[in-house]
Design an enzyme around this catalytic site. Structure first.
Site, PDB file in Angstrom:
ATOM      1  N   GLU A 206       1.672  -2.390   4.088  1.00  0.00           N
ATOM      2  CA  GLU A 206       1.225  -2.291   5.646  1.00  0.00           C
ATOM      3  C   GLU A 206       1.788  -3.143   6.351  1.00  0.00           C
ATOM      4  OE1 GLU A 206      -2.730  -0.971   6.062  1.00  0.00           O
ATOM      5  OE2 GLU A 206      -2.860   0.562   4.989  1.00  0.00           O
TER       6      GLU A 206
ATOM      7  N   GLU B 168      -6.735  -2.303  -0.646  1.00  0.00           N
ATOM      8  CA  GLU B 168      -7.914  -3.526  -0.066  1.00  0.00           C
ATOM      9  C   GLU B 168      -8.974  -4.290  -0.821  1.00  0.00           C
ATOM     10  OE1 GLU B 168      -5.919  -3.320   4.311  1.00  0.00           O
ATOM     11  OE2 GLU B 168      -7.453  -1.622   4.776  1.00  0.00           O
TER      12      GLU B 168
END
Length: 639
Positions: free
Chosen positions: A276, A202
């Protein structure tokens, strides 16, 4: 003279013939073993590829049906149980982070044993027929203290985490030197289960250095990573989180067609994957327990699969933030809020490994994407509410100080990370006690320099609490010189957002009394590691409960288990805030403000007779209670 063989006499010619037969059998066995090995390697010719709109494995279309289970959040004795339940749900791929702060707790000291034996975890996945996507960081987020980065990095006052600052990259290189050499043999190209490796995590939500992601990618490649590289970001992070040569994947919970369209636009003719898919959410102390219903989740997963996307469920099984390892949340709020101990996450497989409605819905859904029937469901672990145990002895915090490492004297306050303890790696977790002399009362002002919460005492009598909200505290006048004590707790470092460089704990600046900075401190490190708890347990300083205990303090009890050992949950209706140690295992924090009201105690950590030590800050009813079901507090829907 002929010798009997197995009771039968053989002639010389017969013995020669037998010897030739044995030699031939050995050669055949060797050739068979060699050819079997070659067959296995031949079966691993072309790994996971992303050269078209579908993944391929060995040139054939392949859809990743993945789920996250973090080995470091699950007792090793339960790894196989959890992975078998993953397999039975219809998943084909395991994903896991790698927590740098556990594997290198001190600079240059590496741990890959016991609960941290990553290679054993990878071998287990392979033996059960699961592929693996490895997410080695170095930053992992994961609602884990400092996003998995070791706190000793913050000893450098100029540290710039997740950048190409040399103090950070040198440490990453040292860690990767140890980690990646253990990972490489388990890659698909070497006959192992790893089909893809994620580059950082991320980074688009951080994005402080455009050279950083290429550095991490090269750090992996130079050490022998050859499998498909991936990155992982939310929709906004996709703009800045990618790196050339790695497939970009997306993270979300609610399906927004615009997000998928954007992913297609920046990566035309590439496989689409939700790295995710958030199956639930995390909880914060003082808040509510987040739930994401099966009725809301199932249609989204169904639609993702209809769109020919691959998916990874984050989390499939959350597990537990054992010890002091939970992180903190600080995005869009005035001060950080710490994560609870449980990482149940409202995931398809519960914290203690039980099936949920989500699990059964997903199993039914995923079964349509298999040509063979799914494996049968492994049995669930039965739970047990043991009889309550009565606290037998207590030891005050003040009497326990003799069992800590030698205290440190300093004119000014020193933050935890820069204390000269743990071989000059500083203190990572737990509590730090700061003591100094005062000669008057007045107004104590923290100037917001307490990280994160301090119990304040004068001559070891409780005065009050200082934290982010309460930054001033009156101190009564008294005679002569008195001892002012501040017991400061690191409640968990922020794991996400742009404040990672600011996560030093303890006292991070001056504390004022009547506008004058306090000086000349004696500082005790109370990280409550196993060796400290061992010294406490063996000490002869415990007092019986008939003598009134003082707080904070340690409380000792014995749990006897008769009959089969079962998982259980500890509950604390008559306690306030603290941590629990069973047979020297730190189960984590409890706190009466909730939402979490129970702590998970796996039977794998129980014996026939068990030592229970509780550190409690302020109150106890002298009883430790067990229940067979968890209590995560009042529910609130994930927004």
């Amino acid at each position: 003279m002929e010798r009997p063989v197995c009771g039968v006499r053989l002639s010389l010619k017969q013995r020669y013939f037998l010897l030739i037969c044995v030699a031939a059998a050995v050669i055949v066995a060797y050739q068979f073993t060699r050819s079997s090995s070659e067959v296995r390697k031949m079966n691993h010719v072309e790994g996971l590829r992303a050269n078209s709109s579908q993944f391929t494995l060995e040139g054939a279309p392949f859809r990743i049906l993945g789920g996250s289970i973090h080995y470091f959040r699950v007792p090793r004795a339960y790894w196989e149980d959890r992975l078998l339940k993953m397999k039975a749900c219809g998943l084909n791929t395991l994903t896991t982070y790698v927590p740098w702060n556990l594997h290198e707790p001190e600079r240059g000291v590496f741990r890959f044993d016991d609960e941290l034996d990553l290679e054993a975890y990878l071998r287990l996945a392979a033996s059960l027929g699961l592929w693996v996507i490895l997410r080695p960081g170095p930053y992992i987020c994961a609602e884990w203290d400092l996003g998995g980065l070791p706190s000793w990095l913050l000893r450098d006052q100029n540290m710039r985490l997740r950048t190409t600052y040399s103090g950070f990259t040198d440490a990453v290189n040292s860690f990767f030197d140890q980690l990646i050499k253990k990972v490489v043999p388990h890659q698909y190209s070497n006959g192992g289960p790893i089909i893809a490796v994620q580059v950082e995590n991320e980074y688009g939500s951080y994005a402080k250095d455009e050279d950083y992601m290429p550095f991490i990618k090269e750090a992996l490649l130079l050490r022998g990573i050859t499998e498909l590289l991936l990155t992982s970001d939310n929709k906004d992070g996709l703009k800045l989180g990618g790196v050339k040569g790695a497939l970009e994947t997306i993270n979300f919970q609610k399906l927004n067609p615009g997000d998928i369209k954007y992913l297609e636009e920046i990566q035309p003719q590439k496989p689409k994957m939700v790295m995710e898919y958030w199956s639930g959410w995390f909880d914060l102390w003082g808040g509510l327990h987040h739930v994401y219903s099966a009725e809301d989740m199932t249609p989204v997963v169904t639609e993702i699969l209809k769109q020919d996307m691959s998916i990874n469920l984050y989390m499939f099984h959350g597990g537990t933030n054992f010890g002091f390892m939970s992180g903190a949340f600080a995005v869009g709020i005035p001060a950080p809020k710490p994560m609870v101990t449980s990482y149940d996450y409202d995931a398809p497989l519960s914290e203690d490994g039980d099936y949920t409605t989500k699990y059964h819905n997903l199993r039914s859904l995923f079964s349509h994407y298999h040509t063979q029937p799914l494996p049968g469901l492994p049995p669930i672990q039965k739970k047990r509410a043991y009889q309550p145990v009565i606290v037998q002895h207590h030891l005050s915090l003040w009497d326990s100080l003799q069992f800590t490492d030698k205290p440190f004297k300093s004119e000014r306050p020193v933050n935890m990370e820069n204390l000269p303890v743990n071989n000059n790696n500083g203190q990572s977790y737990g509590y730090t006690l700061y003591e100094t002399a005062i000669t008057s009362g007045g107004l104590l002002n923290s100037q917001n320099n307490i990280r994160d919460r301090a119990l304040v005492f004068v001559n070891r009598q409780y005065v009050g609490i200082l934290d982010y909200k309460v930054q001033e505290l009156p101190v009564a006048d008294g005679k002569g010189s008195r001892t002012l004590s501040l017991l400061v707790e690191n409640c968990g470092r922020v794991n996400y957002g742009k404040t990672l460089d600011e996560q030093r704990k303890g006292l991070v600046g001056d504390i004022l009394l009547n506008k004058h900075p306090l000086r000349d401190f004696i500082i005790y490190s109370l990280d409550m590691k196993p060796d400290f708890i061992n010294r406490l347990e063996r000490s002869g300083h415990w007092l019986p409960m008939r003598q009134k205990p003082s707080f904070p303090g340690f409380f000792q009890a014995r749990l006897s288990v008769r009959g089969p050992r079962k998982d259980t949950f500890i509950t604390f209706p008559g306690w306030g805030k603290g941590a629990v140690f069973i047979n020297n295992k730190n189960l984590g924090r409890y706190w009466s403000i909730g939402p979490q009201q129970t702590l998970y105690l796996p039977n794998a950590w129980l014996y026939r007779d068990n030592q229970v030590i509780v550190f409690e800050e302020q109150e106890t009813d002298g009883k430790i209670t067990f229940v067979s079901k968890p209590d995560y507090g009042m529910n609130v829907d994930v927004q």
